[in-house]
Scaffold this motif. Sequence first.
Motif, PDB file in Angstrom:
ATOM      1  N   HIS A 125       0.776  -1.119  -0.118  1.00 15.54           N
ATOM      2  CA  HIS A 125       0.026   0.064  -0.149  1.00 15.54           C
ATOM      3  C   HIS A 125       0.927   1.269   0.023  1.00 15.54           C
ATOM      4  O   HIS A 125       0.610   1.983  -0.546  1.00 15.54           O
ATOM      5  CB  HIS A 125      -0.991   0.071   1.403  1.00 15.54           C
ATOM      6  N   ARG A 126       1.905   1.269   0.838  1.00 11.60           N
ATOM      7  CA  ARG A 126       2.536   2.525   0.925  1.00 11.60           C
ATOM      8  C   ARG A 126       3.792   2.500   0.200  1.00 11.60           C
ATOM      9  O   ARG A 126       4.882   3.504  -0.067  1.00 11.60           O
ATOM     10  CB  ARG A 126       3.007   2.687   2.343  1.00 11.60           C
ATOM     11  N   ALA A 127       4.039   1.505  -0.686  1.00 13.46           N
ATOM     12  CA  ALA A 127       5.347   1.324  -1.716  1.00 13.46           C
ATOM     13  C   ALA A 127       5.286   2.571  -2.552  1.00 13.46           C
ATOM     14  O   ALA A 127       4.097   2.768  -3.334  1.00 13.46           O
ATOM     15  CB  ALA A 127       5.490   0.095  -2.113  1.00 13.46           C
ATOM     16  N   LYS A 128       6.477   3.136  -3.152  1.00 11.30           N
ATOM     17  CA  LYS A 128       6.530   3.883  -4.096  1.00 11.30           C
ATOM     18  C   LYS A 128       6.366   3.027  -5.259  1.00 11.30           C
ATOM     19  O   LYS A 128       5.929   3.689  -6.350  1.00 11.30           O
ATOM     20  CB  LYS A 128       7.939   4.782  -4.147  1.00 11.30           C
ATOM     21  N   HIS A 129       7.236   1.905  -5.369  1.00 11.16           N
ATOM     22  CA  HIS A 129       7.072   1.379  -6.663  1.00 11.16           C
ATOM     23  C   HIS A 129       6.001   0.075  -6.721  1.00 11.16           C
ATOM     24  O   HIS A 129       6.286  -1.128  -6.493  1.00 11.16           O
ATOM     25  CB  HIS A 129       8.534   0.422  -6.672  1.00 11.16           C
ATOM     26  N   LYS A 130       4.658   0.628  -6.726  1.00 14.05           N
ATOM     27  CA  LYS A 130       3.749  -0.035  -6.654  1.00 14.05           C
ATOM     28  C   LYS A 130       3.537  -1.148  -7.692  1.00 14.05           C
ATOM     29  O   LYS A 130       3.106  -2.408  -7.434  1.00 14.05           O
ATOM     30  CB  LYS A 130       2.369   0.630  -6.639  1.00 14.05           C
ATOM     31  N   ALA A 131       4.144  -0.814  -8.999  1.00 17.35           N
ATOM     32  CA  ALA A 131       3.911  -1.776  -9.963  1.00 17.35           C
ATOM     33  C   ALA A 131       4.801  -2.926  -9.927  1.00 17.35           C
ATOM     34  O   ALA A 131       4.832  -3.948 -10.447  1.00 17.35           O
ATOM     35  CB  ALA A 131       4.401  -0.986 -11.242  1.00 17.35           C
ATOM     36  N   GLU A 132       5.892  -2.777  -8.936  1.00 18.27           N
ATOM     37  CA  GLU A 132       7.079  -3.858  -8.757  1.00 18.27           C
ATOM     38  C   GLU A 132       6.252  -4.920  -8.224  1.00 18.27           C
ATOM     39  O   GLU A 132       6.739  -6.015  -8.160  1.00 18.27           O
ATOM     40  CB  GLU A 132       8.070  -3.164  -7.879  1.00 18.27           C
ATOM     41  N   PHE A 133       5.216  -4.710  -7.201  1.00 23.49           N
ATOM     42  CA  PHE A 133       4.740  -5.806  -6.463  1.00 23.49           C
ATOM     43  C   PHE A 133       3.947  -6.737  -7.354  1.00 23.49           C
ATOM     44  O   PHE A 133       3.257  -6.340  -8.283  1.00 23.49           O
ATOM     45  CB  PHE A 133       3.706  -5.154  -5.559  1.00 23.49           C
ATOM     46  N   GLY A 134       4.290  -7.934  -6.872  1.00 20.76           N
ATOM     47  CA  GLY A 134       3.801  -9.123  -7.682  1.00 20.76           C
ATOM     48  C   GLY A 134       4.882  -9.627  -8.880  1.00 20.76           C
ATOM     49  O   GLY A 134       4.707 -10.671  -9.182  1.00 20.76           O
ATOM     50  N   LYS A 135       5.816  -8.611  -8.859  1.00 19.67           N
ATOM     51  CA  LYS A 135       6.942  -8.871  -9.997  1.00 19.67           C
ATOM     52  C   LYS A 135       8.183  -8.846  -9.004  1.00 19.67           C
ATOM     53  O   LYS A 135       9.281  -8.725 -10.009  1.00 19.67           O
ATOM     54  CB  LYS A 135       6.907  -7.731 -10.967  1.00 19.67           C
ATOM     55  N   GLY A 136       8.331  -8.896  -7.865  1.00 19.72           N
ATOM     56  CA  GLY A 136       9.512  -9.079  -7.159  1.00 19.72           C
ATOM     57  C   GLY A 136       9.856  -7.770  -6.409  1.00 19.72           C
ATOM     58  O   GLY A 136      10.987  -7.145  -6.817  1.00 19.72           O
ATOM     59  N   ALA A 137       8.997  -7.189  -5.608  1.00 19.98           N
ATOM     60  CA  ALA A 137       9.404  -6.087  -4.703  1.00 19.98           C
ATOM     61  C   ALA A 137      10.148  -6.551  -3.347  1.00 19.98           C
ATOM     62  O   ALA A 137       9.684  -7.455  -2.728  1.00 19.98           O
ATOM     63  CB  ALA A 137       8.140  -5.290  -4.495  1.00 19.98           C
ATOM     64  N   ILE A 138      11.264  -6.093  -3.128  1.00 23.71           N
ATOM     65  CA  ILE A 138      12.086  -6.355  -1.991  1.00 23.71           C
ATOM     66  C   ILE A 138      11.234  -6.210  -0.767  1.00 23.71           C
ATOM     67  O   ILE A 138      11.631  -6.806   0.340  1.00 23.71           O
ATOM     68  CB  ILE A 138      13.493  -5.857  -2.267  1.00 23.71           C
ATOM     69  N   GLU A 139      10.416  -4.929  -0.678  1.00 24.57           N
ATOM     70  CA  GLU A 139       9.723  -4.897   0.383  1.00 24.57           C
ATOM     71  C   GLU A 139       9.046  -5.932   0.611  1.00 24.57           C
ATOM     72  O   GLU A 139       8.476  -6.006   2.126  1.00 24.57           O
ATOM     73  CB  GLU A 139       8.905  -3.382   0.397  1.00 24.57           C
ATOM     74  N   GLY A 140       8.240  -6.567  -0.218  1.00 19.30           N
ATOM     75  CA  GLY A 140       7.394  -7.791  -0.050  1.00 19.30           C
ATOM     76  C   GLY A 140       8.085  -8.920   0.609  1.00 19.30           C
ATOM     77  O   GLY A 140       7.356  -9.911   0.926  1.00 19.30           O
ATOM     78  N   VAL A 141       9.425  -8.812   0.556  1.00 17.02           N
ATOM     79  CA  VAL A 141       9.915 -10.094   1.207  1.00 17.02           C
ATOM     80  C   VAL A 141      10.597  -9.700   2.653  1.00 17.02           C
ATOM     81  O   VAL A 141      10.369 -10.324   3.694  1.00 17.02           O
ATOM     82  CB  VAL A 141      11.344 -10.616   0.272  1.00 17.02           C
ATOM     83  N   ALA A 142      11.025  -8.579   2.787  1.00 21.61           N
ATOM     84  CA  ALA A 142      11.646  -8.019   3.954  1.00 21.61           C
ATOM     85  C   ALA A 142      10.810  -7.768   4.863  1.00 21.61           C
ATOM     86  O   ALA A 142      10.831  -8.375   6.003  1.00 21.61           O
ATOM     87  CB  ALA A 142      12.352  -6.648   3.839  1.00 21.61           C
ATOM     88  N   GLY A 143       9.476  -7.288   4.850  1.00 16.02           N
ATOM     89  CA  GLY A 143       8.463  -7.055   5.813  1.00 16.02           C
ATOM     90  C   GLY A 143       7.759  -8.423   6.345  1.00 16.02           C
ATOM     91  O   GLY A 143       7.866  -8.621   7.439  1.00 16.02           O
ATOM     92  N   PRO A 144       7.372  -9.056   5.394  1.00 14.69           N
ATOM     93  CA  PRO A 144       6.696 -10.459   5.939  1.00 14.69           C
ATOM     94  C   PRO A 144       7.419 -11.307   6.684  1.00 14.69           C
ATOM     95  O   PRO A 144       7.241 -12.025   7.767  1.00 14.69           O
ATOM     96  CB  PRO A 144       5.961 -11.172   4.566  1.00 14.69           C
ATOM     97  N   GLU A 145       8.931 -11.387   6.341  1.00 10.13           N
ATOM     98  CA  GLU A 145       9.798 -12.267   6.869  1.00 10.13           C
ATOM     99  C   GLU A 145      10.197 -11.758   8.256  1.00 10.13           C
ATOM    100  O   GLU A 145      10.317 -12.532   9.267  1.00 10.13           O
ATOM    101  CB  GLU A 145      11.335 -12.339   5.927  1.00 10.13           C
TER     102      GLU A 145
END
Lengths: 509, 159
Positions: A285-305
């Motif tokens: 939701h808060r990412a600057k690179h929203k389009a990257e989500f679903g295609k390998g955004a590092i925030e989506g690994v860092a946060g959940p882990e």
Amino acid sequence: MNELIAGFGTVLQPEYLLYAAIGVTLGTFVGVLPGIGPALTIALLLPVTFSLDDPIGTFIMFAGIYYGAMYGGSTTSILLNTPGESASVATAIEGYQMARRGRAKAALATAAIGSFVAGTISTLLLSLFAQPVAKLATTFRAADYFALALLAMIAVTALVGRSLLRGLMSLVFGLFLGLVGIDGLTGQARFTFGTMELLEGIDIVVVIVGLFAIGETLYVASRLHQLPEHVAPLEPGGRGWLSRDDWRRSWGPWLRGTALGFPFGALPSGGADVPTFLSYTYERHRAKHKAEFGKGAIEGVAGPEAANNAAFSGVLVPLLTLGIPTSATAAVMLAAFQIFNLQPGPQLFDKSPELVWALIASLYVGNVLLLALNLPLIRVWVKVLQIPRPILYAGILVFATLGVYAATGSVNQVFIAYAIGVIGFGMRHFDFPIAPVILGLILGPMMELQFRRALLVSNGDLTVFVTRPLTATLLALAVIALIVPHLPRIVARLRGRTPGDRLVFAEDD
Amino acid sequence: MATTAEPEQPARRPDEGRRTGAIVAGVLLVVGAFLLWTAARDGDLDLQGPRLAPLVVTAAWVAIAAAYLVKEAAKRTKAEPMSWRAPTGVAAALVGFAIALEYAGFVVSAAVFFVVTARFLGSRNWIRDVVVAIALPLAIYLAFTRLLDLFLPAGVLPL
């Protein structure tokens, strides 16, 4: 504080350091294997502990196994896209995409370092909160424990999984398994159907091995051709795990993931599943690179882990201070405590402080060991991932049979485990969640005992459950937990829109 | 749940999932009813007695299974594709393993089980399977009995 330092004094002895090192290595090894989670690992290793007479060493090892299994699980999610447990689903989404785009090492590194940061901060929080919560817990009465166990069960069932009805069905099945055997207070047999074998009840190890090892293997066997076989390759070269830009994008999600993971782990809400998904959703939701989500955004690994690891220390708060497990793995840990005749709860801090604080200190040590082991040895773990499936699952079944036989010394118990395994296969096939079974099995007998104790104190007066504010609040929360998943639909209906799906945090595997 | 007397048609695939879901719910309901009957036979409603919890749990089972049946009967879900051969084969191998365990001993029964199971799970590499099937149980046996002092049946091998 002194007690924690004393705990470090214990853990840093060479012998216990060895236990910790064995634990994290074993945990990572098994965690990397696709389809095996921390609950099964600890259940399979319980028989090994029968010959150890040192509870401190054993629990240091178990803590290492748990952390190791989580680190290992993230490796599998990233490189193979097969999350071993629902808490790693979020990691698998972005991590696997990163690996496919040649950024496997960055994904592994942000997962490992994020786990380290989250693990250390949340262990610090655990050290601070454990004793005060245990003090508070000494004022809890039987009725409160009853309400708390009910809340833990309902919350896990309602918040995890796709269907509330199927979750409740699993829960009731677990409660039923918990009833089998001799009633502890009166010595009367229940649901034994005239057999001697069932009088002792159904052991938690038998159920876990049946559901997780046998059930999982049969399920894998039924869909052999649909499994991903391709392990994403690591980039060559020994350097360059995280770029400056990766660090900049990772540290925020790490800290926010920790902030979500610890409280959700500590509350009876089913451990790591909810906070990992909240973290993923929030980062997207808060990412600057929203389009990257679903295609390998590092925030989506860092946060959940980070959330995943922080939740584990959170889960230890109710487990150690109240004796209430809020996830399947915590339930197995509780069984391990009981093997050593230790009852987690407020008294544990008075009776065996050296054990509790050594366990907490071992979490700090385990985190450091894991960071040291994980990234440098990544090529070894990739080799483990490449073990051929038939060999792997045949081996798991040998270990599962061995584990039950060594734990119970009876072939009949092995057959009970197989029967439960067939049920577990059916549950997976028809999409019934597994975790509520384990919680029902562990919390059911506890609930019944506290219910009867509370009535004994009140002379059979049922109002004891509503007159104490704490009990009434906990019971009210249990009711709310049943309603929460339906809120979006109710709200939609009130506003006159077409109802959408119910709120789902986790795809149950 | 019950199929009506409509003629057999080959193009009934979308129906299949619906029927399985309802059958599962029906089986759960029957099992639950049996357990409730078992609990009610010697049940009493003494709040502090040992007979209340079985009644409550099995009654909840029946209620949930009934609700699930109603929900499934109204829904069309697609069944997950699966093969029966491998899981039944593995399950049969498991039963053989457990029966043989105390007669043939751990090492022999585990070795045979391992080869058979790997085969069912799709392995086509005999030599690799046999090597692992002998080495792994032997190593486990020695580690458990010599290092950990746990009992495992030795069986026919003079170990």
